[in-house]
Design a protein around this motif. Structure first.
Motif, PDB file in Angstrom:
ATOM      1  N   ASP A 244      -5.536  -2.306   5.999  1.00 21.27           N
ATOM      2  CA  ASP A 244      -5.378  -3.568   6.724  1.00 21.27           C
ATOM      3  C   ASP A 244      -4.977  -3.355   8.181  1.00 21.27           C
ATOM      4  N   GLN A 245      -4.282  -2.254   8.467  1.00 19.73           N
ATOM      5  CA  GLN A 245      -3.916  -1.984   9.858  1.00 19.73           C
ATOM      6  C   GLN A 245      -5.153  -1.692  10.698  1.00 19.73           C
ATOM      7  N   ILE A 268     -13.490  -6.792   6.352  1.00 21.41           N
ATOM      8  CA  ILE A 268     -12.686  -6.661   5.127  1.00 21.41           C
ATOM      9  C   ILE A 268     -11.708  -5.498   5.290  1.00 21.41           C
ATOM     10  N   GLY A 269     -10.468  -5.710   4.866  1.00 26.06           N
ATOM     11  CA  GLY A 269      -9.466  -4.651   4.888  1.00 26.06           C
ATOM     12  C   GLY A 269      -9.277  -4.038   3.509  1.00 26.06           C
ATOM     13  N   PHE A 270      -8.199  -3.267   3.375  1.00 27.47           N
ATOM     14  CA  PHE A 270      -7.870  -2.644   2.093  1.00 27.47           C
ATOM     15  C   PHE A 270      -6.355  -2.505   2.014  1.00 27.47           C
ATOM     16  N   ASP A 271      -5.763  -2.851   0.894  1.00 28.09           N
ATOM     17  CA  ASP A 271      -4.333  -2.751   0.568  1.00 28.09           C
ATOM     18  C   ASP A 271      -3.700  -4.104   0.269  1.00 28.09           C
ATOM     19  N   ASN A 272      -4.168  -5.171   0.944  1.00 32.71           N
ATOM     20  CA  ASN A 272      -3.517  -6.482   0.855  1.00 32.71           C
ATOM     21  C   ASN A 272      -2.028  -6.375   1.167  1.00 32.71           C
ATOM     22  N   TRP A 273      -1.720  -5.682   2.254  1.00 37.24           N
ATOM     23  CA  TRP A 273      -0.355  -5.619   2.777  1.00 37.24           C
ATOM     24  C   TRP A 273      -0.134  -6.923   3.543  1.00 37.24           C
ATOM     25  N   GLU A 274       0.530  -7.878   2.907  1.00 34.22           N
ATOM     26  CA  GLU A 274       0.499  -9.253   3.388  1.00 34.22           C
ATOM     27  C   GLU A 274       1.120  -9.455   4.757  1.00 34.22           C
ATOM     28  N   ILE A 275       2.093  -8.632   5.147  1.00 35.32           N
ATOM     29  CA  ILE A 275       2.652  -8.808   6.488  1.00 35.32           C
ATOM     30  C   ILE A 275       1.617  -8.480   7.559  1.00 35.32           C
ATOM     31  N   VAL A 276       0.550  -7.801   7.175  1.00 36.96           N
ATOM     32  CA  VAL A 276      -0.560  -7.527   8.086  1.00 36.96           C
ATOM     33  C   VAL A 276      -1.744  -8.430   7.765  1.00 36.96           C
ATOM     34  N   SER A 277      -2.180  -8.428   6.509  1.00 36.34           N
ATOM     35  CA  SER A 277      -3.420  -9.130   6.156  1.00 36.34           C
ATOM     36  C   SER A 277      -3.318 -10.642   6.339  1.00 36.34           C
ATOM     37  N   ILE A 287      -8.827  -5.828  -0.094  1.00 34.69           N
ATOM     38  CA  ILE A 287      -8.762  -5.331  -1.465  1.00 34.69           C
ATOM     39  C   ILE A 287      -7.300  -5.091  -1.831  1.00 34.69           C
ATOM     40  N   ASP A 288      -6.879  -5.677  -2.931  1.00 32.60           N
ATOM     41  CA  ASP A 288      -5.514  -5.501  -3.432  1.00 32.60           C
ATOM     42  C   ASP A 288      -5.534  -4.398  -4.493  1.00 32.60           C
ATOM     43  N   MET A 289      -4.690  -3.382  -4.327  1.00 32.69           N
ATOM     44  CA  MET A 289      -4.660  -2.256  -5.269  1.00 32.69           C
ATOM     45  C   MET A 289      -3.847  -2.559  -6.528  1.00 32.69           C
ATOM     46  N   ASN A 290      -3.305  -3.761  -6.622  1.00 34.80           N
ATOM     47  CA  ASN A 290      -2.529  -4.156  -7.812  1.00 34.80           C
ATOM     48  C   ASN A 290      -1.398  -3.178  -8.106  1.00 34.80           C
ATOM     49  N   LEU A 291      -0.646  -2.823  -7.053  1.00 31.97           N
ATOM     50  CA  LEU A 291       0.433  -1.848  -7.230  1.00 31.97           C
ATOM     51  C   LEU A 291       1.562  -2.397  -8.097  1.00 31.97           C
ATOM     52  N   LYS A 292       1.768  -3.696  -8.053  1.00 35.46           N
ATOM     53  CA  LYS A 292       2.807  -4.274  -8.907  1.00 35.46           C
ATOM     54  C   LYS A 292       2.434  -4.119 -10.377  1.00 35.46           C
ATOM     55  N   GLU A 293       1.168  -4.346 -10.696  1.00 33.45           N
ATOM     56  CA  GLU A 293       0.701  -4.164 -12.068  1.00 33.45           C
ATOM     57  C   GLU A 293       0.770  -2.692 -12.459  1.00 33.45           C
ATOM     58  N   LEU A 294       0.465  -1.819 -11.519  1.00 34.34           N
ATOM     59  CA  LEU A 294       0.574  -0.393 -11.778  1.00 34.34           C
ATOM     60  C   LEU A 294       2.026  -0.031 -12.111  1.00 34.34           C
ATOM     61  N   ARG A 316      -4.747   7.404 -15.858  1.00 38.27           N
ATOM     62  CA  ARG A 316      -5.132   6.031 -16.183  1.00 38.27           C
ATOM     63  C   ARG A 316      -5.421   5.298 -14.881  1.00 38.27           C
ATOM     64  N   THR A 317      -6.627   4.774 -14.764  1.00 42.38           N
ATOM     65  CA  THR A 317      -7.065   4.134 -13.524  1.00 42.38           C
ATOM     66  C   THR A 317      -7.017   2.625 -13.691  1.00 42.38           C
ATOM     67  N   LEU A 318      -6.249   1.957 -12.828  1.00 41.98           N
ATOM     68  CA  LEU A 318      -6.088   0.507 -12.907  1.00 41.98           C
ATOM     69  C   LEU A 318      -6.991  -0.176 -11.881  1.00 41.98           C
ATOM     70  N   PRO A 319      -7.586  -1.322 -12.241  1.00 35.93           N
ATOM     71  CA  PRO A 319      -8.544  -1.973 -11.342  1.00 35.93           C
ATOM     72  C   PRO A 319      -7.907  -2.583 -10.103  1.00 35.93           C
ATOM     73  N   CYS A 320      -8.694  -2.600  -9.031  1.00 28.78           N
ATOM     74  CA  CYS A 320      -8.336  -3.346  -7.815  1.00 28.78           C
ATOM     75  C   CYS A 320      -8.919  -4.744  -7.918  1.00 28.78           C
ATOM     76  N   LYS A 321      -8.579  -5.613  -6.950  1.00 30.23           N
ATOM     77  CA  LYS A 321      -9.202  -6.927  -6.910  1.00 30.23           C
ATOM     78  C   LYS A 321      -9.473  -7.329  -5.465  1.00 30.23           C
ATOM     79  N   LEU A 322     -10.461  -8.182  -5.285  1.00 30.64           N
ATOM     80  CA  LEU A 322     -10.822  -8.710  -3.974  1.00 30.64           C
ATOM     81  C   LEU A 322     -10.023  -9.972  -3.704  1.00 30.64           C
ATOM     82  N   VAL A 323      -9.348 -10.024  -2.551  1.00 29.86           N
ATOM     83  CA  VAL A 323      -8.607 -11.210  -2.130  1.00 29.86           C
ATOM     84  C   VAL A 323      -9.351 -11.826  -0.950  1.00 29.86           C
TER      85      VAL A 323
END
Length: 345
Positions: A244-245, A268-277, A287-294, A316-323
């Motif tokens: 996102d930066q 489009i960015g990547f990370d969904n770091w909300e203070i930036v995105s 793209i949100d990497m779903n780190l909280k779910e991880l 174990r690979t956890l899915p990302c999502k598009l925001v």
């Protein structure tokens, strides 16, 4: 001020109409009794505000009900959402998290691991800043289980990572769904495994000859990339950025050139770091990497290991999502089977 008297298990047993032994077994989900009795005891405990004595519970079950969280991400960009998920997974089980930041200092890491073991933690979760680098400490052969989350772990360990390839596909497909055809990927250093996975996924959809520009993880690189791209007579109409930066630098540089986002160029960015995105103008689709779910999954697995349950080792690979926000326009693509799409105003 009169200090309120602590509610004891004897009070719970009296209100529920059972023996102290039965009350203890009901609250610890052990022993044989009817579900009606177990439920009645738990309801009595809840109504009285009973809190079990942590020390007594630890002695009884031979556990400390604490988990160590070890990280070299002292800035917290990745660790904070992972930790939030871990806390959510563990709090209902009465388990606390003991966080130690180690920078990249091997001596400091060993001190913290020794301190965790001295505190008799039930397990350790290791997390970091990238999935292809290990923390500077050997966590193998410890007397407690270890789970690796968003960092590299041994082959025989339980390791959790985000699906970077899926994230790259979701981002690229979204640009294509919006009718963008001249796509470019502006991303970080080639030495990162995540960069390679996303770039491969990008080219699989955008075309083998699609341009991928590598540079540092910074807004300044986003500005510089636009200067390079607009030196070409046919600049892109869609840009997928590695974080996102970089994306915010790209958006700012386009605005300075009088190029409209998203009318002329979708970003489009990547990370969904909300203070930036969310603060970028226009706000970034990312793209949100779903780190909280991880983190939740890491917490669930370390709890199972601490309880002696079998957990299959491996990655174990956890899915990302598009925001979806405004930097690509208001159009929403059809949801893809392999990922999720969320829409934010």
């Amino acid at each position: 001020m009169i200090k309120a008297e602590r509610i004891r298990i004897y009070d719970v047993a009296r209100v529920a109409g059972v023996s102290v032994a039965t009350a203890s077994k009901a609250l610890n989900d052990t022993g044989r009794m009817t579900e009606e009795t177990r439920t009645r005891v738990k309801q009595a405990a809840a109504s009285l505000g009973f809190r079990p004595n942590a020390m007594a519970r630890a002695l009884t079950q031979q556990r400390s009900f604490t988990i160590g969280l070890l990280t070299n991400d002292t800035y917290g960009r990745f660790t904070l959402p992972v930790m939030a998920g871990i806390n959510e997974a563990l709090i209902d089980h009465g388990v606390s998290v003991f966080l130690c930041g180690i920078e990249d200092d091997a001596a400091l890491a060993k001190i913290h691991v020794d301190a965790m073991l001295d505190k008799q933690v039930d397990g350790i979760i290791a997390t970091g800043k990238r999935i292809d680098r290990r923390l500077p400490v050997d966590l193998s052969n410890l007397p407690v289980p270890v789970v690796y989350a968003f960092t590299d772990g041994p082959d025989d360990a339980v390791t959790l990572v985000s699906d970077d390839a899926l994230g790259g596909r979701l981002a690229t497909q979204h640009l294509l769904d919006l009718g963008r055809r001249n796509l470019v990927h502006v991303t970080g250093p080639e030495s990162f495994a995540s960069v390679s996975a996303r770039a491969t996924a990008f080219r699989a959809l955008a075309g083998a000859g699609a341009s991928v520009l590598h540079g540092p993880w910074s807004e300044a690189w986003g500005h510089e990339a636009i200067a390079q791209l607009w030196a070409d007579p046919e600049p892109p109409d869609g840009i997928f950025c590695g974080n996102d930066q970089i994306a915010r630098g790209v958006v700012d540089a386009l605005r300075e050139r009088g190029v409209s986002v998203p009318r002329d160029v979708a970003v489009i960015g990547f990370d969904n770091w909300e203070i930036v995105s969310a603060a970028t103008r226009p706000p970034l689709t990312t793209i949100d990497m779903n780190l909280k779910e991880l983190g939740r999954e890491a917490g669930r697995l370390i709890l199972e290991l601490a309880e002696g349950k079998p957990v299959e080792p491996g990655i174990r690979t956890l899915p990302c999502k598009l925001v979806v926000r405004q930097s690509c326009g208001s159009g929403l693509p059809a949801a893809h089977e392999e990922g999720r799409v969320s829409h934010e105003a």
